[in-house]
Motif scaffolding. Structure first.
Motif, PDB file in Angstrom:
ATOM      1  N   GLY A 118      54.198  -0.049  18.563  1.00 35.74           N
ATOM      2  CA  GLY A 118      53.635  -0.374  17.258  1.00 35.74           C
ATOM      3  C   GLY A 118      54.340   0.366  16.131  1.00 35.74           C
ATOM      4  N   VAL A 119      54.529   1.660  16.304  1.00 46.23           N
ATOM      5  CA  VAL A 119      55.169   2.467  15.259  1.00 46.23           C
ATOM      6  C   VAL A 119      56.625   2.047  15.078  1.00 46.23           C
ATOM      7  CG1 VAL A 119      55.927   4.806  14.664  1.00 46.23           C
ATOM      8  CG2 VAL A 119      53.598   4.417  15.481  1.00 46.23           C
ATOM      9  N   ALA A 120      57.328   1.792  16.199  1.00 44.81           N
ATOM     10  CA  ALA A 120      58.739   1.416  16.115  1.00 44.81           C
ATOM     11  C   ALA A 120      58.915   0.056  15.438  1.00 44.81           C
ATOM     12  CB  ALA A 120      59.368   1.392  17.505  1.00 44.81           C
ATOM     13  N   ARG A 121      58.021  -0.870  15.713  1.00 43.01           N
ATOM     14  CA  ARG A 121      58.233  -2.244  15.225  1.00 43.01           C
ATOM     15  C   ARG A 121      57.582  -2.488  13.862  1.00 43.01           C
ATOM     16  NH1 ARG A 121      60.822  -4.073  19.629  1.00 43.01           N
ATOM     17  NH2 ARG A 121      59.858  -3.912  21.692  1.00 43.01           N
ATOM     18  N   SER A 122      56.458  -1.829  13.589  1.00 45.51           N
ATOM     19  CA  SER A 122      55.779  -2.122  12.322  1.00 45.51           C
ATOM     20  C   SER A 122      55.389  -0.879  11.533  1.00 45.51           C
ATOM     21  CB  SER A 122      54.536  -2.977  12.589  1.00 45.51           C
ATOM     22  OG  SER A 122      53.598  -2.204  13.335  1.00 45.51           O
ATOM     23  N   GLY A 123      55.788   0.286  12.014  1.00 42.41           N
ATOM     24  CA  GLY A 123      55.511   1.518  11.266  1.00 42.41           C
ATOM     25  C   GLY A 123      54.069   1.974  11.329  1.00 42.41           C
ATOM     26  N   ALA A 124      53.271   1.338  12.197  1.00 41.50           N
ATOM     27  CA  ALA A 124      51.863   1.746  12.281  1.00 41.50           C
ATOM     28  C   ALA A 124      51.358   1.673  13.712  1.00 41.50           C
ATOM     29  CB  ALA A 124      51.009   0.836  11.399  1.00 41.50           C
ATOM     30  N   LEU A 125      50.375   2.499  14.014  1.00 46.51           N
ATOM     31  CA  LEU A 125      49.761   2.464  15.346  1.00 46.51           C
ATOM     32  C   LEU A 125      48.842   1.254  15.445  1.00 46.51           C
ATOM     33  CD1 LEU A 125      48.748   6.215  15.761  1.00 46.51           C
ATOM     34  CD2 LEU A 125      50.427   5.018  17.154  1.00 46.51           C
ATOM     35  N   PRO A 126      48.813   0.598  16.603  1.00 47.81           N
ATOM     36  CA  PRO A 126      47.850  -0.483  16.784  1.00 47.81           C
ATOM     37  C   PRO A 126      46.444   0.101  16.959  1.00 47.81           C
ATOM     38  CG  PRO A 126      49.025  -0.083  18.831  1.00 47.81           C
ATOM     39  CD  PRO A 126      49.617   0.841  17.817  1.00 47.81           C
ATOM     40  N   LYS A 127      45.442  -0.735  16.738  1.00 49.30           N
ATOM     41  CA  LYS A 127      44.058  -0.292  16.995  1.00 49.30           C
ATOM     42  C   LYS A 127      43.819  -0.313  18.499  1.00 49.30           C
ATOM     43  CE  LYS A 127      41.063  -1.273  13.002  1.00 49.30           C
ATOM     44  NZ  LYS A 127      41.569  -0.114  12.332  1.00 49.30           N
ATOM     45  N   LEU A 128      43.406   0.810  19.053  1.00 48.67           N
ATOM     46  CA  LEU A 128      43.156   0.895  20.492  1.00 48.67           C
ATOM     47  C   LEU A 128      41.788   1.539  20.716  1.00 48.67           C
ATOM     48  CD1 LEU A 128      46.645   2.321  21.497  1.00 48.67           C
ATOM     49  CD2 LEU A 128      45.821   0.051  22.109  1.00 48.67           C
ATOM     50  N   PRO A 129      41.020   1.035  21.688  1.00 46.30           N
ATOM     51  CA  PRO A 129      39.716   1.659  21.942  1.00 46.30           C
ATOM     52  C   PRO A 129      39.873   3.114  22.386  1.00 46.30           C
ATOM     53  CG  PRO A 129      40.206  -0.071  23.567  1.00 46.30           C
ATOM     54  CD  PRO A 129      41.287  -0.110  22.557  1.00 46.30           C
ATOM     55  N   TYR A 130      38.970   3.953  21.953  1.00 52.16           N
ATOM     56  CA  TYR A 130      38.917   5.375  22.313  1.00 52.16           C
ATOM     57  C   TYR A 130      40.075   6.203  21.742  1.00 52.16           C
ATOM     58  CZ  TYR A 130      35.613   3.444  25.647  1.00 52.16           C
ATOM     59  OH  TYR A 130      34.582   2.768  26.216  1.00 52.16           O
ATOM     60  N   ILE A 131      40.921   5.594  20.910  1.00 50.08           N
ATOM     61  CA  ILE A 131      42.019   6.355  20.305  1.00 50.08           C
ATOM     62  C   ILE A 131      41.707   6.552  18.828  1.00 50.08           C
ATOM     63  CG2 ILE A 131      44.473   6.372  19.698  1.00 50.08           C
ATOM     64  CD1 ILE A 131      44.234   6.612  22.645  1.00 50.08           C
ATOM     65  N   TRP A 132      41.757   7.789  18.390  1.00 44.42           N
ATOM     66  CA  TRP A 132      41.481   8.145  17.004  1.00 44.42           C
ATOM     67  C   TRP A 132      42.815   8.375  16.295  1.00 44.42           C
ATOM     68  CZ3 TRP A 132      36.169   9.975  15.838  1.00 44.42           C
ATOM     69  CH2 TRP A 132      35.982  10.245  14.476  1.00 44.42           C
ATOM     70  N   THR A 133      43.001   7.757  15.152  1.00 40.37           N
ATOM     71  CA  THR A 133      44.287   7.907  14.450  1.00 40.37           C
ATOM     72  C   THR A 133      44.141   8.602  13.095  1.00 40.37           C
ATOM     73  OG1 THR A 133      44.041   5.714  13.468  1.00 40.37           O
ATOM     74  CG2 THR A 133      45.252   5.843  15.541  1.00 40.37           C
ATOM     75  N   GLU A 134      42.906   8.812  12.663  1.00 40.65           N
ATOM     76  CA  GLU A 134      42.635   9.431  11.355  1.00 40.65           C
ATOM     77  C   GLU A 134      42.785  10.947  11.454  1.00 40.65           C
ATOM     78  OE1 GLU A 134      41.359   8.749   7.377  1.00 40.65           O
ATOM     79  OE2 GLU A 134      41.432   7.215   8.944  1.00 40.65           O
ATOM     80  N   VAL A 135      43.545  11.523  10.530  1.00 39.38           N
ATOM     81  CA  VAL A 135      43.666  12.980  10.525  1.00 39.38           C
ATOM     82  C   VAL A 135      42.925  13.575   9.334  1.00 39.38           C
ATOM     83  CG1 VAL A 135      45.244  14.942  10.492  1.00 39.38           C
ATOM     84  CG2 VAL A 135      45.900  12.845  11.677  1.00 39.38           C
ATOM     85  N   ARG A 136      43.072  12.945   8.172  1.00 38.36           N
ATOM     86  CA  ARG A 136      42.401  13.501   6.983  1.00 38.36           C
ATOM     87  C   ARG A 136      40.985  12.980   6.866  1.00 38.36           C
ATOM     88  NH1 ARG A 136      47.576  13.280   5.805  1.00 38.36           N
ATOM     89  NH2 ARG A 136      47.528  11.043   5.541  1.00 38.36           N
TER      90      ARG A 136
END
Lengths: 413, 199
Positions: free
Chosen positions: A395-413
């Motif tokens: 996801g990051v390599a192809r579109s610059g963003a992480l895909p939405k995945l269950p049980y994965i948290w992507t928010e830092v702030r």
């Protein structure tokens, strides 16, 4: 994006045991747990005293130690609690023995006072924290990585640096424990092995050398019986640790102290002590560099991990490569002092760690060329799966963003 | 499967692995605490190590000493095992109905199940299932359910095409007592007509 063959990428391991493993060729191959490996590593590294209080998943270390130490003329002590256990270890170290304690997060937080004593009085010790998911008691049998910063700030008051190492296999836990004892001696400070429930409980093939005594890479205990006990205003390494005993006159104190160890309330003396505690580590960072990388040279995206989930993350990186993503991998073994230099390449980083709040990711953001390109894949109580990591990198390599995945948290702030 | 399990046929020859060039063999064993799930995994792992393989075994369990849920995840490979997590099991051994239900979807290969514990199997892939009446046989022949795991190990050894002599030696090394009964129990599983027919 070109397809990259996984068999041509460069794998690098920077750690003293890369060399040690080549030299220690005679021994036995076992199927044992990480707790067993850390116990045997401690014995091999010269540990002759263990004091602590049992807690899952570190209890097995105490159990193995209670069996092994008497066999090598060492001492095992079950303390009334973790605080007492670590103070007892500090006492044993000041009495001339290499010492270790082991715990998990709930016990680790109880050790802060004892840590302070060991840090300020430069007492060599090894402390194992087998992290489980929290906060506080959390789940006893599930892995977490919640003490990344707690291990850095293992006591209050500031004005110190710490050494924290994290193994990611049973075999590495063995070698790394020897290394931790060596560093404790050389830097005269407590060294933390920040491991987790998976590495502690996991069984894996383990090579144990036959003859511990022939291991010439173990730094022996030396005895400093003379002044100065505390070489203030100096960053010198390899100063023999203080030994308390009849006629030595060593003074240790929780207060700011002089070279003789006497309490002093004086700004100049405080400056000189701080210079020593901070710079003996900062000025010798080169001695503390331990990490593994895979394919970072040509990587368009780099996954970052440590400890147990570095295992599935690495497989995820290889899987992403197979799918045509030029993925790289950085596994930190030295967590503190933080290896800023590994994040010099201006590419996106995907930090995979076992907590939802985001700890390691904040340090990577600080060290990376562009913090906006640092992504967070937080998971808790279970390792990242290969599928999740590969999907994240893709996801990051192809579109610059992480895909939405269950049980994965992507928010830092 | 590089020698640990047979490359084709038997339990090892599963199809549809999502990670190509798979050199690793994944085994998932699950049941209740006290059934000897971890012991069985330990023997399998030891046997593979003796044959020069790299092995990881994750074990997870509830806090109970007996009766809680237990799972052992083994990965056997000629090379260092990176991920120790079983995501696509080549073999799944189910000692209980909850375990069967919970982990069936993680298995791409054969499912060995104890019909006394797992009464209902999924209808979608009957050819992947092998019933091993380990609990019943343990009661009948050894008057003790504790031998069920060794019966299952014998059956698995045959179905996976693993080295039976090496497996017996690993068992003797791992288990401190009752070698003769345990060897007999392994033999009972190894010679089960259904298992022989499927291997």
């Amino acid at each position: 994006m070109a397809t990259v063959a996984t068999d041509r990428i460069q794998e690098i391991l920077i750690a003293p045991w890369a060399e040690w493993a080549k030299r220690a060729t005679r021994g036995k191959r076992l199927l044992e747990a990480g707790t067993f490996a850390m116990t045997e590593g401690a014995i091999a590294g010269g540990c002759r005293c263990f004091a602590g209080y049992p807690i899952t998943p570190a209890t097995d270390i105490a159990e193995y130690m209670s069996k092994r130490l008497p066999q090598v003329d060492g001492y095992y002590l079950q303390a009334e609690d973790e605080l007492a256990g670590m103070h007892m270890c500090a006492g044993a170290s000041l009495g001339g023995l290499k010492a270790m304690t082991a715990t998990s997060g709930p016990g680790y937080t109880l050790m802060h006072d004892a840590y302070g004593w060991a840090v300020t009085n430069e007492i060599p010790l090894v402390v194992v924290d087998a992290m489980r998911v929290g906060p506080i008691s959390g789940i006893t049998g599930a892995p977490g990585q919640g003490e990344f910063y707690v291990a850095r700030y293992c006591t209050h008051g500031g004005n110190f640096e710490t050494i924290v190492l994290s193994p990611s296999s049973v075999q590495e836990a063995f070698w790394l424990t020897i290394d931790a004892f060596n560093l404790a001696e050389r830097f005269r400070t407590p060294v933390t092995i920040l491991t987790d429930q998976v590495i502690s409980d996991m069984w894996e093939d383990l090579f144990i050398p036959d003859d511990y005594d022939a291991l010439d890479f173990v730094v022996p205990r030396r005895h400093n019986l003379t002044m100065p006990f505390h070489p203030t205003n100096s960053a010198e390494l390899d100063v023999a640790p203080n030994i308390i005993g009849r006629g030595t006159g060593v003074c240790v104190s929780a207060y700011t102290h002089t070279e003789e160890g006497y309490d002093i309330e004086d700004m100049e003396a405080h400056w000189a002590q701080t210079y020593r505690l901070v710079n003996k580590i900062r000025h010798h960072r080169d001695e503390l560099t331990r990490y593994e990388t895979v394919g970072v040279e040509d990587a368009e995206v780099i996954a970052v991990a440590y400890g147990a989930n570095a295992r599935t993350v690495k497989t995820g990186v290889l899987e992403a490569r197979r799918r045509g993503v030029r993925a790289g991998f950085i596994r930190l073994i030295t967590l503190w002092p933080f290896l800023d230099e590994l994040f010099e390449r201006d590419v996106p980083y995907v930090v995979c760690e076992l907590n939802y709040d985001g700890q390691l990711v904040r340090e990577v953001m600080r060290a990376a060329a562009d913090k906006r390109k640092v992504h967070f894949m937080g998971k808790s109580a279970e390792l990242h799966t290969v599928t999740e990591v590969a999907a994240g990198l893709e996801g990051v390599a192809r579109s610059g963003a992480l895909p939405k995945l269950p049980y994965i948290w992507t928010e830092v702030r | 499967m590089a020698g640990a399990l047979r490359a084709s046929g038997g339990v090892g020859g599963h199809v549809g692995a999502p990670h190509e060039n798979k050199t690793r063999t994944e085994i998932l064993i699950s049941g209740f605490g006290g059934q000897g799930v971890v012991r069985m995994g330990q023997i399998l792992g030891m046997c593979a190590i003796k044959q020069g393989h790299r092995v990881t075994m994750l074990k997870s369990h509830g806090t109970e000493t007996r009766g809680g849920y237990v799972r052992a995840q083994l990965v056997i490979s000629p090379d260092y095992v990176d991920s120790p997590v079983v995501e696509n099991a080549d073999v799944f051994v189910a000692f209980s109905a909850p375990a069967y239900k919970k982990f069936f979807d993680l298995c791409r290969g054969h499912v060995l199940y104890d019909p006394e514990m797992v009464e209902q199997i999924r209808p979608d892939a009957p050819e992947r299932h092998v019933a091993v009446p380990a609990t019943q046989l343990a009661k009948e022949r050894f008057n003790n359910v504790l031998f069920a795991n060794m019966i299952m190990l014998g059956a698995l050894t045959r179905l996976a095409g693993m080295d039976y002599t090496a497996m017996k030696a690993a068992m003797v090394e791992v288990i401190p007592r009752f070698h003769e009964q345990n060897l007999n129990a392994m033999e009972a599983g190894y010679t089960l007509p259904d298992v022989v027919a499927r291997s």
